[in-house]
Design a protein around this motif. Sequence first.
Motif, PDB file in Angstrom:
ATOM      1  N   VAL A  84       5.353   0.357 -11.934  1.00 58.20           N
ATOM      2  CA  VAL A  84       6.623   1.061 -11.777  1.00 58.20           C
ATOM      3  C   VAL A  84       7.138   0.916 -10.342  1.00 58.20           C
ATOM      4  O   VAL A  84       8.298   0.556 -10.106  1.00 58.20           O
ATOM      5  CB  VAL A  84       6.477   2.550 -12.144  1.00 58.20           C
ATOM      6  CG1 VAL A  84       7.781   3.300 -11.883  1.00 58.20           C
ATOM      7  CG2 VAL A  84       6.063   2.688 -13.602  1.00 58.20           C
ATOM      8  N   SER A  85       6.260   1.180  -9.372  1.00 54.54           N
ATOM      9  CA  SER A  85       6.690   1.153  -7.969  1.00 54.54           C
ATOM     10  C   SER A  85       6.339  -0.148  -7.262  1.00 54.54           C
ATOM     11  O   SER A  85       6.904  -0.446  -6.208  1.00 54.54           O
ATOM     12  CB  SER A  85       6.038   2.313  -7.214  1.00 54.54           C
ATOM     13  OG  SER A  85       4.639   2.108  -7.103  1.00 54.54           O
ATOM     14  N   GLU A 136       0.860  -1.196   0.000  1.00 57.18           N
ATOM     15  CA  GLU A 136       0.000   0.000   0.000  1.00 57.18           C
ATOM     16  C   GLU A 136       0.892   1.240   0.000  1.00 57.18           C
ATOM     17  O   GLU A 136       1.779   1.366   0.836  1.00 57.18           O
ATOM     18  CB  GLU A 136      -0.901  -0.004   1.234  1.00 57.18           C
ATOM     19  CG  GLU A 136      -1.923   1.114   1.251  1.00 57.18           C
ATOM     20  CD  GLU A 136      -3.092   0.852   0.332  1.00 57.18           C
ATOM     21  OE1 GLU A 136      -3.734   1.832  -0.078  1.00 57.18           O
ATOM     22  OE2 GLU A 136      -3.344  -0.324   0.019  1.00 57.18           O
ATOM     23  N   TRP A 137       0.648   2.127  -0.935  1.00 56.78           N
ATOM     24  CA  TRP A 137       1.410   3.367  -1.014  1.00 56.78           C
ATOM     25  C   TRP A 137       1.075   4.259   0.176  1.00 56.78           C
ATOM     26  O   TRP A 137      -0.095   4.424   0.534  1.00 56.78           O
ATOM     27  CB  TRP A 137       1.081   4.097  -2.311  1.00 56.78           C
ATOM     28  CG  TRP A 137       1.800   5.396  -2.485  1.00 56.78           C
ATOM     29  CD1 TRP A 137       1.274   6.649  -2.323  1.00 56.78           C
ATOM     30  CD2 TRP A 137       3.168   5.590  -2.848  1.00 56.78           C
ATOM     31  NE1 TRP A 137       2.228   7.612  -2.569  1.00 56.78           N
ATOM     32  CE2 TRP A 137       3.410   6.980  -2.887  1.00 56.78           C
ATOM     33  CE3 TRP A 137       4.218   4.718  -3.137  1.00 56.78           C
ATOM     34  CZ2 TRP A 137       4.640   7.517  -3.212  1.00 56.78           C
ATOM     35  CZ3 TRP A 137       5.446   5.256  -3.453  1.00 56.78           C
ATOM     36  CH2 TRP A 137       5.649   6.635  -3.492  1.00 56.78           C
ATOM     37  N   GLU A 138       2.081   4.864   0.793  1.00 57.72           N
ATOM     38  CA  GLU A 138       1.871   5.785   1.900  1.00 57.72           C
ATOM     39  C   GLU A 138       1.987   7.215   1.386  1.00 57.72           C
ATOM     40  O   GLU A 138       3.052   7.630   0.916  1.00 57.72           O
ATOM     41  CB  GLU A 138       2.889   5.529   3.018  1.00 57.72           C
ATOM     42  CG  GLU A 138       2.696   4.192   3.707  1.00 57.72           C
ATOM     43  CD  GLU A 138       3.596   4.045   4.920  1.00 57.72           C
ATOM     44  OE1 GLU A 138       4.144   5.074   5.381  1.00 57.72           O
ATOM     45  OE2 GLU A 138       3.744   2.912   5.391  1.00 57.72           O
ATOM     46  N   TRP A 139       0.894   7.944   1.492  1.00 58.49           N
ATOM     47  CA  TRP A 139       0.850   9.310   0.970  1.00 58.49           C
ATOM     48  C   TRP A 139       1.435  10.281   1.983  1.00 58.49           C
ATOM     49  O   TRP A 139       0.963  10.368   3.108  1.00 58.49           O
ATOM     50  CB  TRP A 139      -0.588   9.711   0.658  1.00 58.49           C
ATOM     51  CG  TRP A 139      -1.191   9.000  -0.514  1.00 58.49           C
ATOM     52  CD1 TRP A 139      -2.038   7.931  -0.486  1.00 58.49           C
ATOM     53  CD2 TRP A 139      -0.975   9.320  -1.885  1.00 58.49           C
ATOM     54  NE1 TRP A 139      -2.363   7.563  -1.765  1.00 58.49           N
ATOM     55  CE2 TRP A 139      -1.738   8.392  -2.645  1.00 58.49           C
ATOM     56  CE3 TRP A 139      -0.222  10.278  -2.554  1.00 58.49           C
ATOM     57  CZ2 TRP A 139      -1.765   8.410  -4.030  1.00 58.49           C
ATOM     58  CZ3 TRP A 139      -0.247  10.293  -3.940  1.00 58.49           C
ATOM     59  CH2 TRP A 139      -1.014   9.373  -4.661  1.00 58.49           C
TER      60      TRP A 139
END
Length: 266
Positions: free
Chosen positions: A158-159, A1-4
């Motif tokens: 990409v990430s 999960e991306w952390e904003w």
Amino acid sequence: EWEWTQAGINRFWSLVAGTPLDALSFGRQNGANLLCALEGWLTPGGRHLDVGAGDGHVVRLLAEAGYPAGALEPAEGRRAILDAKLAQSPHFLGCIEGPGAGEPFDVVLAFEVIEHIATAELPAFLAGLADCLVPGGILILSTPSREDLAASRVYSPVSGHVFHRWQHLQSWTPERLRGLVEAAGFTVEVHHEIDLAGIAKGRHPYFDALLAGRESRRIGDGANLVLVARKGSAGAGPRDIAMPGARALHPSAKPPQPGSRAELDR
């Protein structure tokens, strides 16, 4: 999960600025209809602030209708476009640096912003909105209603991360939003759950009349939550915009879609 992080959020929205994705923005798609429905809560000749102003669609609509309006936009790329677009408008009050900066406003609008705020930052966000308002000033919020955040998650090859495609961090019900706003010292005047996508397609032709008073309404699928609150105690309610000459804003036709001939012409 991306952390904003705040830096990541600002970069995300700066990269959206000036691209075809901006044609999908809430202000471009729904700003005219929502402002039309809520015009009774605006203040003729007063100062209005659009928080999270994006590329300036809502500010432009307000200024063109004669409502003095400023903007608060943290994403530098979007702010530059907004300033250039509206610099010559006599009713554009410019961009402010942050909450509480400069002269306070009579009305603060935050359309589709609060769902982007991290949970720990929500009290400070509401306090900042209060700092922008005069005593008795009006706050107008809109956000998706009862959103299933997981349904809009996407994967970046990409990430290797997953994230909400529009950077949403919160899902709101009327009860949760009312509780947060009241805890920040506001008095809720009214809330609505409405179908802005259906309104844009002409499914609810009398929406502006239905939303003109103080009675909470549900229109269509109720996918959009709108809340009007006052800094301090409850007031006299909205202006009567049914009187001749009282209305300066009008519903829009369905906005052009990205890549369409009308969009390219713009």
